[in-house]
Design a protein around this motif. Structure first.
Motif, PDB file in Angstrom:
ATOM      1  N   LEU A  25     -19.902  29.709 -32.352  1.00  0.00           N
ATOM      2  CA  LEU A  25     -18.456  29.571 -32.546  1.00  0.00           C
ATOM      3  C   LEU A  25     -18.145  28.771 -33.812  1.00  0.00           C
ATOM      4  N   PHE A  46     -16.086  31.014 -36.101  1.00  0.00           N
ATOM      5  CA  PHE A  46     -14.687  30.795 -35.765  1.00  0.00           C
ATOM      6  C   PHE A  46     -14.268  29.377 -36.175  1.00  0.00           C
ATOM      7  N   THR A  91     -10.927  25.232 -32.827  1.00  0.00           N
ATOM      8  CA  THR A  91     -10.086  25.611 -31.686  1.00  0.00           C
ATOM      9  C   THR A  91     -10.884  26.401 -30.656  1.00  0.00           C
ATOM     10  N   GLU A  92     -11.689  27.349 -31.106  1.00  0.00           N
ATOM     11  CA  GLU A  92     -12.503  28.156 -30.186  1.00  0.00           C
ATOM     12  C   GLU A  92     -13.574  27.303 -29.503  1.00  0.00           C
ATOM     13  N   ASP A 133     -11.789  25.393 -26.862  1.00  0.00           N
ATOM     14  CA  ASP A 133     -11.480  26.295 -25.740  1.00  0.00           C
ATOM     15  C   ASP A 133     -12.720  26.543 -24.882  1.00  0.00           C
TER      16      ASP A 133
END
Length: 100
Positions: free
Chosen positions: A26, A30, A33-34, A37
Motif C-alpha cells: 500500500l 497508494f 490514507t489506504e 484504512d
C-alpha cells in the motif's frame, strides 16, 4: 442482558508478516490514507471477533474461519477457548494458494 466476555486476539508470525507485506504494498502503490484504512479494518475486526468469535464462516477444508473485511482483504483465524489466533491476512487480489 448477559455481559459478553472479550477474547484476546493474537497474531501468528505469518499473519504479522502478511500485514507488513500488505502495508508495504500500500505504501508503494497508494497513499497513507489506504494504510490507515487497512489498520482501521484490522482494529475493527479485532473488536468484533473478540466479542463474537463464531461470527464468520468456518472453512470446509481447514479448521479456520475466514473474515472478509473488504473486497480486497481477508483474515483467517482460529477460535480457541480464551483466545483468537489470527493465522493469515491476505489481499484477495493476490494468489492465495501458497499463503496460508
Amino acid at each position: 442482558m448477559a455481559e459478553n466476555k472479550r477474547l484476546t486476539v493474537g497474531y501468528s508470525t505469518q499473519a504479522l508478516h502478511n500485514a507488513i507485506e500488505i502495508a508495504n504494498y500500500l505504501r508503494n502503490k497508494f497513499s497513507q490514507t489506504e494504510i490507515d484504512d487497512f489498520y482501521r479494518l484490522l482494529t475493527d475486526f479485532e473488536k468484533t471477533v473478540s466479542l463474537f468469535p463464531t461470527l464468520y464462516p468456518k472453512s470446509p477444508k481447514m479448521k479456520v474461519r475466514r473474515a472478509v473485511l473488504s473486497k480486497v482483504l481477508s483474515v483467517y483465524y482460529m477460535s480457541r477457548k480464551n483466545k483468537i489466533a489470527v493465522v493469515a491476512i491476505l489481499d484477495n487480489r493476490w494468489d492465495e494458494s501458497n499463503r496460508i
